[in-house]
Design an enzyme around this catalytic site. Sequence first.
Site, PDB file in Angstrom:
ATOM      1  N   THR A 141     -34.994  -2.911-117.059  1.00 39.73           N
ATOM      2  CA  THR A 141     -34.544  -1.800-116.219  1.00 39.73           C
ATOM      3  C   THR A 141     -35.131  -0.466-116.666  1.00 39.73           C
ATOM      4  O   THR A 141     -35.615  -0.319-117.786  1.00 39.73           O
ATOM      5  CB  THR A 141     -33.010  -1.709-116.209  1.00 39.73           C
ATOM      6  OG1 THR A 141     -32.536  -1.444-117.524  1.00 39.73           O
ATOM      7  CG2 THR A 141     -32.396  -3.002-115.705  1.00 39.73           C
ATOM      8  N   ASP A 142     -35.036   0.511-115.767  1.00 39.81           N
ATOM      9  CA  ASP A 142     -35.495   1.865-116.062  1.00 39.81           C
ATOM     10  C   ASP A 142     -34.287   2.745-116.389  1.00 39.81           C
ATOM     11  O   ASP A 142     -33.166   2.257-116.536  1.00 39.81           O
ATOM     12  CB  ASP A 142     -36.325   2.433-114.910  1.00 39.81           C
ATOM     13  CG  ASP A 142     -35.537   2.537-113.612  1.00 39.81           C
ATOM     14  OD1 ASP A 142     -34.288   2.454-113.632  1.00 39.81           O
ATOM     15  OD2 ASP A 142     -36.181   2.705-112.561  1.00 39.81           O
ATOM     16  N   MET A 143     -34.487   4.044-116.461  1.00 36.27           N
ATOM     17  CA  MET A 143     -33.410   4.967-116.835  1.00 36.27           C
ATOM     18  C   MET A 143     -32.286   5.002-115.805  1.00 36.27           C
ATOM     19  O   MET A 143     -31.170   5.376-116.125  1.00 36.27           O
ATOM     20  CB  MET A 143     -33.978   6.371-117.065  1.00 36.27           C
ATOM     21  CG  MET A 143     -34.847   6.438-118.302  1.00 36.27           C
ATOM     22  SD  MET A 143     -35.543   8.077-118.602  1.00 36.27           S
ATOM     23  CE  MET A 143     -34.076   9.039-118.864  1.00 36.27           C
TER      24      MET A 143
END
Length: 132
Positions: free
Chosen positions: A14-16
């Site tokens: 996942t990203d931020m």
Amino acid sequence: MTATSTFRVYYEDTDMAGVVYYANYLKFLERGRSDAVRDAGISQLDMKTAGLVFVVRRVEADYHKPARFDDILTVETGLEDMRGARFSMPQRVMRGDEVLLSARIDCAVMSLEGRPARLPAEIRHKLADFMQ
């Protein structure tokens, strides 16, 4: 027939914002294609020993909805347009009945020296029989 593979989304995917980073879908698609080829009875290690490898020559992907941490995803892989040295694999990343990503991957067969090579008849038949 469509081959299926199931994966869990991990934090590292996942990203931020907590959604799957767009480039990581390519990894999911690769796992789905590798599983489909293996399930068709084709050993990519044996192919390499014989001097041949599969390569991706084109990717077309449409992102429809985001996947999130801890989702269980299913990658569906099909087969179309098989020719002498290339073939296409339509793929979808699903969360249950939801299509998150649809893609078409164009693959080719290459020698270890980087030259195009014909898909051996035995491998062509295994792919076609499994994916029908």
